[in-house]
Scaffold this motif. Sequence first.
Motif, short mmCIF file in Angstrom:
data_model
loop_
_atom_site.label_atom_id
_atom_site.label_comp_id
_atom_site.label_asym_id
_atom_site.label_seq_id
_atom_site.Cartn_x
_atom_site.Cartn_y
_atom_site.Cartn_z
N THR B 40 -69.39 16.74 9.37
CA THR B 40 -69.60 18.18 9.38
C THR B 40 -70.95 18.38 10.04
OG1 THR B 40 -68.86 18.03 7.10
CG2 THR B 40 -69.45 20.21 7.89
N ARG B 41 -71.08 19.42 10.79
CA ARG B 41 -72.37 19.63 11.43
C ARG B 41 -73.42 20.00 10.38
NH1 ARG B 41 -76.18 22.68 14.15
NH2 ARG B 41 -75.85 24.42 12.73
N THR B 43 -76.98 21.36 8.83
CA THR B 43 -77.98 22.37 9.17
C THR B 43 -79.32 21.66 9.26
OG1 THR B 43 -76.77 24.00 7.91
CG2 THR B 43 -79.06 24.50 8.37
N PRO B 44 -79.94 21.69 10.41
CA PRO B 44 -81.20 20.93 10.54
C PRO B 44 -82.29 21.47 9.64
CG PRO B 44 -80.77 22.25 12.51
CD PRO B 44 -79.56 22.38 11.63
N VAL B 55 -78.86 19.19 6.25
CA VAL B 55 -78.14 19.28 4.98
C VAL B 55 -76.75 19.83 5.22
CG1 VAL B 55 -80.11 19.46 3.42
CG2 VAL B 55 -79.31 21.50 4.58
N ILE B 56 -75.80 19.37 4.41
CA ILE B 56 -74.46 19.94 4.48
C ILE B 56 -74.06 20.47 3.11
CG2 ILE B 56 -73.71 18.43 6.38
CD1 ILE B 56 -72.04 16.93 4.17
N ASN B 57 -73.01 21.24 3.13
CA ASN B 57 -72.48 21.80 1.90
C ASN B 57 -71.42 20.87 1.35
OD1 ASN B 57 -71.07 23.29 -0.02
ND2 ASN B 57 -70.09 24.60 1.51
#
Lengths: 732, 156
Positions: B40-41, B43-44, B55-57
Amino acid sequence: MTSPDPMAEIRASFFIECDELLEALQDGLTQIDEGAADDETVNVCFRAVHSIKGGAGAFGLDDLVRFAHRYETVLDEVRGGRLALDHDAVLLFMRAADILFDIVRNCRDDVETDATAVEPTLRELESLTGGSEGEEEEEVADFQPMTLSLDLGLGAVDTGDTRYEIRFRPERELFASGNEPLFILRALGELGHTETECTLGAIPDLSKLEAEGALLSWKIILETNRARNEIEEVFEFVEGLCTLEIEELSGFSLPPLPDLPEISEVPGDSAESIESEDANSAPPISRLNLTLPGAQETQTPKTAPVSETPAPAHASAKSQTQRSSGSPSAPPATVRVDLERIERLVNLVGELVINQAMLSQSVAQAGIPANSPVAQDLEEFMQLTRDIQDSVMMIRAQPVKSLFQRMARIVRESSASLGKRVRLVTDGETTEVDKTVIERLADPLTHMIRNAVDHGLESAESRIEAGKSEEGCITLSAAHRSGRVVIEVSDDGGGIDREKVRAIAEEKGLVQAGQSLSESDTDALLFLPGFSTAKTVSNLSGRGVGMDVVRKSIQDLGGQVHITSTPGKGTSFSISLPLTLAVLDGMVVEAAGETLVVPLGSIVETLTARHENMRALGADSQVLQVRQSFVPLLDLGVELGFREPRSDYHGSVVLLITLEDGTRSALIVDRIHEQRQVVIKGLQESYGYVPGIAAATILGDGQVALILDPVDLLSSANGKTRYRSADLQIAG
Amino acid sequence: MNEQTALQNEATDRELLSFRVGEQEYSVDIMSVREIRGWTRPTPIPHSADYVRGVINLRGTVLPIVDLARRLDLSVEEACERNVIIVSKIRHQTVGLLVDAVSDILAIPDSEMQPPPEMTEEKDRGFVKALTIVDGRMLRVLDLETVLPEQSVEAV
């Protein structure tokens, strides 16, 4: 109590109850102090202390029992109208309530209570009643004879020992609800001499025995000098769960023993001497009291309440009716819930909100028209989600009352140690705020209150000189204002001495000599680190914890502090806080391809940058002209290290950010998406501190977005001088 | 060398999840692995170390992603959809490890673990706590704790 869980649980709930009772006690005393008290108020206070004592007795918390007992005894004097309360006496009562609070805490934490802190107040208390010397025996001083001398007309209840026959037959529900007849029998034993007989007749053969049935019943002959309602009180908790008959057996009294020398050694002695001075007609009665058989009797006063009012049954009935009908704010029914469960619910609702946002996004992407049933239902679903979220947040909300009561104590203690007379007026105690906010507000508020007492209020002499009442007044108020909570601490002191503040700030190098400062700028200097106006470091303030720390902790809560001050009239600090720490109103923006959330509270307005209102300043920074002032221009994407500065910002969207200290900045973003409520997800625990970032949230598309911390962002972007930004290279 | 003695004292087999980072094969104790998920991309995160991808969810929690290739200083292509994230719990912290591909689950007796040889480059040795041979290939056992983002360094 060393017993495992069940007992520990009961014990824990006892301490929770104690908190409530202490709160009621505080309330009552405050009312008495304000002159708004009636008989019932005193009753409430008495009952609070009495209940604490009762519970403490059950858990063997001797320190607590001892103090509560003596406190209660004095309160009883007030209740009986034999002791009038003036302001000083009420203050003393409040101090005693504080000590009671401490002892409760100590008992809870299994800490030994320092007797030296307790004794002086106790002595003072007892001196109110003209009580005898502070001997150890004094705690069991029996004031009953005094009661009697006033209420002889009320029947034979208290005139020595009465024999009661009590038939007690528990129903199975009694056991089912966790009651234990043994404790009841023991409690009866404390009232006087008992002869207990257990009736086993109802027990069937073992094969037919129902394990959970209630088969035993008891017949108790109780000889006591206590009122009947005290016996009934023992059964208070099993009312309706048992068959209970209390019958007075007449024609009984013990022959008085002529053993007078021994009497002088029993604890009731001092009481007797008081009594004999007061009412010569009563000696035989008191002698009766003292000559009852066995050690049990001499111990009785130690553990059981001393002298209920002459007609307690009547009094309690009255108090109950008053409580239910008389008071306008009868407490609504409540449920105690483990905080963890609520946290879980809050988290789940947070998930729900995110999920719902994701669903909306999918529906929109699927090209479903907005007027289709799906979209309409979704709209309703969104509304519901929002309602659920609000309701769940309300569960965490608590009235600020407990916090305010703690502050009342701070005022009492700090004013006493400074020798100032201070009155605390509170307002809006029922205002509800998130529990975490309340907890984390205690420290900064304590500091502010101490400051107000120490620095805010002048000395008594200067107050009189200024034509004010000698007694200083501190007002603590809370109110909801446009989705935030505003808490104000104001004093009617001399106001901020701006000349002095300025002089100190210059001396400490916080401002340049000759720099022009507005009044509010000068006041704001108080919040600078390393600022303290106290000439001498007093015991209270000036411990190196300055207003800067106060401001920091309030900022950590997402709040802001403002000062207003009028010379000669006083100073007022107002703290504005978000209602909850779990959601935030934010503006969703885009910078350098990343989605970010800017807290709405810090945004004043949005503008568009144009060539004509951007001015270069220094080699690599620009300012934006907003009406008549210049504001440093920051590129959010650059500040976060996501990209290099652009060559031209003409036409860019600018958010004008204002911090509570008045600092303004113009923040360039690429695009504004929307304004919405976001669920705050801590970043600290899962990752750690990120400069300029307060927390994270999850957006409708499931992506994590970071929430800006404007204060941190601006401070790390600017350094000391506000007009330079090292990272910002704008080729204008 | 404490690590080595500790390993030898345990007689039981050690289950390892092996995966590929660049051209090298690494593994972690399977007990620390929570789940494996697709790319998943992230978030920088501003001002973070280069190996912290962001970070990812992860079902409502914010999960930091460590790019193992960058962490171990291996040159690899940019992360893309073919990469996977190993969600692992290290002490009390949950971290996603970005790797090229997960290969296998292996049971290796502790006796076959050997300490990494003394290397001149202290930095490289730190991440690997043991080595073993599987089908003639060398398998590196990662010391997860050393992979964690270093807070003090980042909070500049």
